[in-house]
Motif scaffolding. Structure first.
Motif, PDB file in Angstrom:
ATOM      1  N   GLY A 527       1.126  -1.167   0.009  1.00 13.42           N
ATOM      2  CA  GLY A 527       0.069  -0.112   0.107  1.00 13.42           C
ATOM      3  C   GLY A 527       0.911   1.461   0.313  1.00 13.42           C
ATOM      4  O   GLY A 527       2.107   1.688  -0.077  1.00 13.42           O
ATOM      5  N   LYS A 528       0.308   2.321   0.435  1.00  8.96           N
ATOM      6  CA  LYS A 528       0.909   3.510   0.006  1.00  8.96           C
ATOM      7  C   LYS A 528       1.993   3.796   1.416  1.00  8.96           C
ATOM      8  O   LYS A 528       3.054   4.463   0.657  1.00  8.96           O
ATOM      9  N   SER A 529       1.659   3.305   2.192  1.00 10.04           N
ATOM     10  CA  SER A 529       2.960   3.595   3.251  1.00 10.04           C
ATOM     11  C   SER A 529       4.458   3.030   2.888  1.00 10.04           C
ATOM     12  O   SER A 529       5.394   3.370   2.944  1.00 10.04           O
ATOM     13  N   TRP A 530       3.587   2.156   1.531  1.00  9.30           N
ATOM     14  CA  TRP A 530       5.162   0.832   1.174  1.00  9.30           C
ATOM     15  C   TRP A 530       6.250   1.547  -0.109  1.00  9.30           C
ATOM     16  O   TRP A 530       7.095   2.136   0.111  1.00  9.30           O
ATOM     17  N   HIS A 531       5.096   2.641  -0.801  1.00  9.13           N
ATOM     18  CA  HIS A 531       5.190   3.208  -1.529  1.00  9.13           C
ATOM     19  C   HIS A 531       6.400   4.324  -0.852  1.00  9.13           C
ATOM     20  O   HIS A 531       7.293   4.789  -1.428  1.00  9.13           O
ATOM     21  N   ASP A 532       4.923   4.861  -0.308  1.00  9.60           N
ATOM     22  CA  ASP A 532       6.272   6.431   0.827  1.00  9.60           C
ATOM     23  C   ASP A 532       7.523   5.901   0.594  1.00  9.60           C
ATOM     24  O   ASP A 532       8.332   6.989   1.017  1.00  9.60           O
ATOM     25  N   GLY A 533       7.846   4.630   1.285  1.00  6.10           N
ATOM     26  CA  GLY A 533       8.752   4.710   1.781  1.00  6.10           C
ATOM     27  C   GLY A 533      10.529   4.004   1.528  1.00  6.10           C
ATOM     28  O   GLY A 533      10.991   4.098   2.145  1.00  6.10           O
ATOM     29  N   GLY A 534       9.734   4.653   0.175  1.00  6.70           N
ATOM     30  CA  GLY A 534      11.166   3.948  -0.621  1.00  6.70           C
ATOM     31  C   GLY A 534      11.337   5.400  -1.836  1.00  6.70           C
ATOM     32  O   GLY A 534      11.705   4.901  -2.977  1.00  6.70           O
ATOM     33  N   ARG A 535      10.351   6.481  -1.601  1.00  6.54           N
ATOM     34  CA  ARG A 535      10.864   7.474  -2.971  1.00  6.54           C
ATOM     35  C   ARG A 535      11.035   8.412  -1.978  1.00  6.54           C
ATOM     36  O   ARG A 535      11.089   8.550  -0.972  1.00  6.54           O
ATOM     37  N   LEU A 536      10.803   9.713  -3.334  1.00  6.52           N
ATOM     38  CA  LEU A 536      12.091  11.190  -2.791  1.00  6.52           C
ATOM     39  C   LEU A 536      12.813  11.016  -1.414  1.00  6.52           C
ATOM     40  O   LEU A 536      13.422  10.326  -1.707  1.00  6.52           O
ATOM     41  N   GLN A 537      12.454  12.116  -0.455  1.00  6.01           N
ATOM     42  CA  GLN A 537      14.149  11.593   0.434  1.00  6.01           C
ATOM     43  C   GLN A 537      14.457  10.220   1.187  1.00  6.01           C
ATOM     44  O   GLN A 537      14.800   9.601   1.645  1.00  6.01           O
ATOM     45  N   ASN A 538      12.940   9.719   0.303  1.00  2.70           N
ATOM     46  CA  ASN A 538      13.101   7.855   1.593  1.00  2.70           C
ATOM     47  C   ASN A 538      13.724   7.541   0.486  1.00  2.70           C
ATOM     48  O   ASN A 538      13.922   5.750   0.741  1.00  2.70           O
ATOM     49  N   LYS A 539      14.423   7.246  -0.704  1.00  2.00           N
ATOM     50  CA  LYS A 539      15.014   6.973  -1.547  1.00  2.00           C
ATOM     51  C   LYS A 539      15.642   5.525  -1.138  1.00  2.00           C
ATOM     52  O   LYS A 539      16.435   4.442  -1.722  1.00  2.00           O
ATOM     53  N   GLN A 540      16.533   5.995  -0.134  1.00  2.00           N
ATOM     54  CA  GLN A 540      17.890   5.524   0.106  1.00  2.00           C
ATOM     55  C   GLN A 540      17.280   3.793   0.749  1.00  2.00           C
ATOM     56  O   GLN A 540      18.140   3.026   0.906  1.00  2.00           O
ATOM     57  N   ASN A 541      16.708   4.206   1.605  1.00  2.00           N
ATOM     58  CA  ASN A 541      15.661   2.874   1.696  1.00  2.00           C
ATOM     59  C   ASN A 541      15.120   1.515   0.992  1.00  2.00           C
ATOM     60  O   ASN A 541      15.956   0.946   1.239  1.00  2.00           O
ATOM     61  N   VAL A 542      15.109   2.511  -0.508  1.00  2.00           N
ATOM     62  CA  VAL A 542      15.261   1.064  -1.707  1.00  2.00           C
ATOM     63  C   VAL A 542      16.559   0.897  -1.521  1.00  2.00           C
ATOM     64  O   VAL A 542      17.288  -1.463  -2.333  1.00  2.00           O
ATOM     65  N   PHE A 543      17.538   1.269  -1.966  1.00  2.25           N
ATOM     66  CA  PHE A 543      18.963   0.477  -1.574  1.00  2.25           C
ATOM     67  C   PHE A 543      19.900   0.025  -0.596  1.00  2.25           C
ATOM     68  O   PHE A 543      20.199  -0.709  -1.271  1.00  2.25           O
ATOM     69  N   ASP A 544      18.903   0.439   0.657  1.00  2.00           N
ATOM     70  CA  ASP A 544      19.321  -0.185   1.572  1.00  2.00           C
ATOM     71  C   ASP A 544      18.958  -1.726   1.566  1.00  2.00           C
ATOM     72  O   ASP A 544      19.352  -2.666   2.037  1.00  2.00           O
ATOM     73  N   ASP A 545      17.382  -1.762   1.665  1.00  2.00           N
ATOM     74  CA  ASP A 545      16.285  -3.228   1.579  1.00  2.00           C
ATOM     75  C   ASP A 545      17.456  -4.091   0.653  1.00  2.00           C
ATOM     76  O   ASP A 545      17.388  -5.005   0.625  1.00  2.00           O
ATOM     77  N   PHE A 546      17.829  -3.316  -1.227  1.00  2.52           N
ATOM     78  CA  PHE A 546      18.712  -4.326  -2.043  1.00  2.52           C
ATOM     79  C   PHE A 546      19.847  -4.807  -1.068  1.00  2.52           C
ATOM     80  O   PHE A 546      20.059  -5.991  -1.582  1.00  2.52           O
ATOM     81  N   ILE A 547      20.185  -4.086  -0.409  1.00  2.00           N
ATOM     82  CA  ILE A 547      21.643  -3.805  -0.010  1.00  2.00           C
ATOM     83  C   ILE A 547      21.832  -5.861   0.989  1.00  2.00           C
ATOM     84  O   ILE A 547      22.445  -6.135   1.099  1.00  2.00           O
ATOM     85  N   ALA A 548      20.380  -5.509   1.714  1.00  2.00           N
ATOM     86  CA  ALA A 548      20.362  -6.134   2.936  1.00  2.00           C
ATOM     87  C   ALA A 548      19.548  -8.064   1.728  1.00  2.00           C
ATOM     88  O   ALA A 548      19.958  -8.669   2.666  1.00  2.00           O
ATOM     89  N   ALA A 549      19.290  -7.228   1.628  1.00  3.32           N
ATOM     90  CA  ALA A 549      18.577  -8.848   0.647  1.00  3.32           C
ATOM     91  C   ALA A 549      19.893  -9.940   0.146  1.00  3.32           C
ATOM     92  O   ALA A 549      20.153 -10.831   0.423  1.00  3.32           O
ATOM     93  N   GLY A 550      21.011  -8.895  -0.334  1.00  3.21           N
ATOM     94  CA  GLY A 550      22.626  -9.788  -1.121  1.00  3.21           C
ATOM     95  C   GLY A 550      23.248 -10.065   0.415  1.00  3.21           C
ATOM     96  O   GLY A 550      23.381 -10.668   0.375  1.00  3.21           O
TER      97      GLY A 550
END
Length: 717
Positions: A527-550
Motif C-alpha cells: 500500500g501507500k506507506s510502502w510506496h512512500d517509504g521508498g520515494r523522494l527523501q526516502n529513496k535510500q531505503n530502496v537501496f538499503d533494502d536491496f543491499i540487505a537482500a544481498g
C-alpha cells in the motif's frame, strides 16, 4: 495449437535434459579476458547548482543516435567491444537453446467478449509477436484476426493494444514500431478482416474507448513533435480526442484538454452500459488523480468534475446507469471500494468494502458480484462480494502467484482472469458467478512446474523493516551449500513485483542457479506507506533494502562469497547503478537495463518529467541534494574495484532515453574502477522493452546471462 483445458506436464527429469546444463556450486569466476574500451571524448561542461559545481563531460552523448553521427559512431564502437567480449563466453549458445525451449509454449492473455465474440492474444513458441484471435462464441472455432509477423522484416513492429466495438463488428488497434511509446491507430472490420483507411498518428499513453453505435472512439495523444524530436522532446499537452469512423484525423474533436496545465495526462474509458465517459487525469506517476465525467447523450459532450485536487488514487471498476464503482485510497492507504450516485444533487461516495490488512490490487464486477484481487505479502488472493459489500467467499487459486488481467462487465454474466507464478506461465480462468473458476485456456509446458520450487522468506533491512523475498530454484537443491544467485529488484512507482514467469529466469534456474526477487520499498506490495517509504527523501531505503537482500543471501549461505549477481530494469537499472556505487564489494556482477542514471537531468526528456513524483525535482534544493547523493552517473568512485557490469539499452527507447546509459558507461569506463569488464550492449530498433520480438529477447538475455554466469561462476556445459 488449440487451447486446452489442461496443462501438459513433462516429467521432472526433462527439466535438466532439455538443455543438458550441468550444475556448478563452486562460484569461482573464470578469468576475464582483457577489455580495451573505446576512447570517449569529453566536453567542458560544468554547471553550478545550489553551490555545487557539476561536471558533465559526456553531455554530448545525450544527443539522439539517429540525428548525431558522432553518437552513432560511439554506439558502433561500444557494440564492437562488447560483442568481441561476449564471443569469448562459454555457454552463450547453450543458454540461447535453453531459452528457445522455454519460450516454446502458448503465452496467453485473457479474452475480451463483445457481441458474442471473444477476442484474445496468444504468442506461441517461435513467434516474435503475439497474434490476435477471435472466436464466434465461447466454443467457436478460432481464427486469426491480426498477425503482426509481416509488418516488418525484423519482427520489431508489434500489436500494442486493441479494443473491439460493443457489438464486436469493428476493432481499433495500435501499432508500435521499434519499441517506441508512440502508437499508430488503425480500424479493422472483424467479419472481413479488412483494414479501414482511417489512420491516427501520435497516440501515446492512450486508452481506447468505443462510443455507442460504433460512431467512433476516444483516444489520447500529444501534438505532433517537431521534426527530429520525436524520441527526445518532453511530452506535454496531452488531450482526449473523438475520432469519427471514416473521417480524416484532422477533423477529430478534442473533447478534453487542460491547456493551462500542459503537464497533465488524460485517459478516457466508458462504463459498460455506454452511459458515462470517465476521464482520469494525472500529473505524474504517483496515484493521485482527478476524475472528469461526460454524459454520453448530453449535447456537446459537456464535462463535469467528480473528483478534484489530485490527492488520491481513483480507479473506475464499472458503472450502470448513474451508479459508478471505484477503488480508492482516499481514507484508506491499502485501498477500499466505494460507489457514488451521479443522479443525486450532490454525489457522495459510499463505502462498499472497507480497507483491510491486505492491499487491493484490482477489481471487476461480473453481473451482481464484485471480485477483488488482493495482495497478501506480495501474493494474490481473490475474494468475492455482493454489490452491497457483503463478503461471499474466496476463490481457489493454483498456488503462490499473481492474478492479473481481470476482465468482466456489470452487464455481462462472465469474467476472466489470469494466474501465473515463477514456475508457471499464464493460465486463463473463466468465472460466471455460479461456480468456482474453470480453466478457459492453459499452455502445454516444456518443463514440469513441480520440478521448480518457489518459497518466500523475510529479512530485515538496515532500519529493521521486514522485507519479503521470493527464492526460486530446482526442487531438491540444497540451498545451504551455496549456488550462484541472480537477485532482481525494482522498488519504485508503486509497482508491485509479483511472481511471474520469465523464460530467461527459468533458463538461469535450469542451469543450477538460484533466482531471488526482493519486494523493496517504493513498490505497492503493502500500500501507500510502502510506496512512500521508498520515494523522494526516502529513496535510500530502496537501496538499503536491496543491499540487505544481498547480505541475507550470503549470511544464509544461499549465495557463496563471489556468487551474487544483481539485475534491474528502468527504475531497477537505477537501483543496480546506485548499489554498485554504494556496495561494490557485495556484488560480483550486475545488469543495469534501460536505467535512469543521471538523476539531475532525467526530467528533461520525453516521459522523464512524470517521474518527479518518485524522485523529486532536480531544480529544488532539497530534492537536488538527495538526487545527487545517489545518482549513479555522479557517484562512480575512483580507485574502487567495481563488480563486472553490463549495461543494456536501445536506440529507440523514448521512455528512458539511452543517453542515461551512454553517459554512465562512458564515465564508468574512463575512471579507475578495477579490472572487471564494464560493458554496454545497445540494441537497434528496440525501445524500453514492450514490443520486443522473441528472437531479440533470446539473443539479448543469452548474452547478458552468459556475462553474469562468467562473473559469478555458474558453469554452462
Amino acid at each position: 495449437m488449440r487451447f486446452s483445458g489442461f496443462v501438459t506436464l513433462i516429467c521432472a527429469s526433462a527439466l535438466a535434459a532439455t538443455a543438458g546444463l550441468a550444475v556448478s556450486t563452486s562460484a569461482l569466476a573464470k578469468e576475464d579476458p582483457v577489455v580495451k574500451y573505446p576512447e570517449t571524448k569529453t566536453v567542458d561542461v560544468v554547471e553550478e547548482q545550489f553551490g555545487e559545481y557539476i561536471s558533465d563531460p559526456y553531455r554530448w552523448l545525450e544527443n539522439d543516435v539517429r540525428e548525431d553521427a558522432a553518437v552513432a559512431d560511439w554506439v558502433k564502437a561500444q557494440n564492437a567491444v562488447t560483442n568481441s567480449y561476449l564471443e569469448t563466453l562459454e555457454g552463450r549458445e547453450i543458454l540461447a537453446q535453453s531459452m528457445e525451449t522455454l519460450f516454446d509454449f502458448d503465452d496467453l492473455d485473457t479474452p475480451v467478449a463483445a457481441g458474442g465474440k471473444y477476442f484474445y492474444e496468444r504468442k506461441s513458441g517461435g513467434q516474435n509477436q503475439a497474434v490476435l484471435y477471435v472466436r464466434d462464441g465461447a466454443e467457436g472455432e478460432e481464427r486469426v484476426l491480426i498477425d503482426p509477423a509481416g509488418w516488418s522484416d525484423d519482427g520489431a513492429t508489434a500489436l500494442a493494444g486493441w479494443k473491439p466495438s460493443g457489438d464486436g463488428s469493428l476493432l481499433v488497434y495500435a501499432v508500435q514500431d521499434g519499441g517506441s511509446d508512440w502508437r499508430t491507430l488503425k480500424i479493422l472490420d472483424v467479419s472481413t478482416g479488412e483494414v479501414q483507411p482511417d489512420t491516427i498518428e501520435w497516440a501515446k499513453f492512450s486508452d481506447l474507448a468505443w462510443m455507442p453505435n460504433n460512431v467512433g472512439f476516444l483516444y489520447s495523444r500529444f501534438p505532433e513533435p517537431e521534426e527530429g524530436a520525436a524520441f527526445q522532446s518532453l511530452n506535454a499537452d496531452h488531450a482526449v480526442y473523438l475520432h469519427i469512423i471514416g473521417m480524416d484525423q484532422a477533423k477529430d474533436s478534442k473533447i478534453y484538454a487542460t491547456p493551462g496545465q500542459p503537464e497533465l495526462n488524460h485517459s478516457a474509458e466508458l462504463t459498460s452500459d455506454k452511459e458515462w465517459v470517465v476521464i482520469t487525469s494525472s500529473s505524474g506517476t504517483d496515484e493521485r488523480y482527478e476524475i472528469t465525467l461526460i454524459k454520453v447523450d448530453a449535447p456537446k459532450l459537456e464535462t463535469r468534475k467528480l473528483v478534484s485536487g489530485f490527492e488520491h488514487d481513483w480507479r473506475l471498476i464499472d458503472g450502470v446507469g448513474d451508479t459508478l464503482y471505484f477503488v480508492t485510497n482516499s481514507d484508506a492507504p491499502r485501498l477500499r471500494v466505494v460507489k457514488t450516485d451521479l443522479g443525486a444533487d450532490n454525489p457522495q461516495f459510499t463505502e462498499l468494502v472497507a480497507e483491510s490488512d491486505a492491499v487491493i490490487d484490482d477489481a471487476m464486477i461480473v453481473k451482481d458480484q464484485l471480485i477483488i484481487s488482493y495482495l497478501v505479502d506480495a501474493k494474490s488472493q481473490l475474494s468475492t462480494y455482493d454489490l452491497d459489500g457483503t463478503a461471499t467467499g474466496t476463490l481457489d487459486l493454483p498456488g503462490l502467484g499473481q492474478v492479473g488481467n481481470l476482465s468482466g462487465s456489470i452487464k455481462g454474466s462472465e469474467g476472466f482472469f489470469s494466474f501465473e507464478s515463477f514456475n508457471r506461465p499464464t493460465t486463463v480462468f473463466r468465472y460466471d458467478t455460479s461456480a468456482s473458476p474453470t480453466i478457459w485456456a492453459a499452455p502445454s509446458l516444456p518443463f514440469d512446474p513441480a520440478a521448480v520450487e518457489v518459497t518466500q522468506r523475510f529479512y530485515e533491512s538496515k532500519d529493521g523493516t521486514k522485507i519479503p523475498m521470493f527464492l526460486v530454484h530446482l526442487k531438491g537443491q540444497d540451498l545451504s551449500q551455496g549456488a550462484p544467485t541472480l537477485l532482481y529488484g525494482y522498488g519504485g512507482f508503486n509497482i508491485s513485483v509479483l511472481p511471474q514467469y520469465k523464460p530467461a529466469w527459468m533458463a538461469w534456474i535450469k542451469a543450477g542457479g538460484v533466482f531471488a526477487s526482493a519486494n523493496l520499498r517504493g513498490g505497492g506490495e503493502f500500500g501507500k506507506s510502502w510506496h512512500d517509504g521508498g520515494r523522494l527523501q526516502n529513496k535510500q531505503n530502496v537501496f538499503d533494502d536491496f543491499i540487505a537482500a544481498g547480505e541475507y543471501l550470503k549470511r544464509e549461505n544461499i549465495t557463496p562469497e563471489n556468487g551474487l549477481a544483481i539485475e534491474g530494469r528502468s527504475n531497477g537499472g537505477l537501483l543496480v547503478g546506485a548499489v554498485a556505487n554504494q556496495r561494490p564489494d557485495l556484488f560480483a556482477a550486475g545488469h543495469a537495463a534501460v536505467g535512469v542514471m543521471d538523476m539531475l537531468r532525467f526530467d528533461r526528456f520525453t516521459a522523464g518529467r512524470y517521474w518527479v513524483d518518485d524522485y523529486g525535482y532536480p531544480n529544488k534544493q532539497q530534492d537536488f541534494n538527495n538526487l545527487l547523493s545517489y545518482s549513479p552517473y555522479h557517484n562512480i568512485r575512483q580507485g574502487v574495484a567495481y563488480p563486472a557490469l553490463i549495461v543494456s539499452t536501445a536506440d529507440t527507447d523514448d521512455r528512458v532515453v539511452p543517453g542515461h546509459s551512454f553517459k554512465y558507461t562512458a564515465r564508468l569506463q574512463a575512471m579507475d574502477t578495477g579490472a572487471k569488464p564494464h560493458l554496454i550492449r545497445i540494441e537497434t530498433r528496440a525501445g524500453h522493452g514492450s514490443g520486443k520480438p522473441t528472437d531479440k529477447i533470446i539473443e539479448e538475455y543469452s548474452d547478458i546471462y552468459a556475462f553474469l554466469a562468467q562473473a559469478i561462476g555458474l558453469e554452462l556445459d
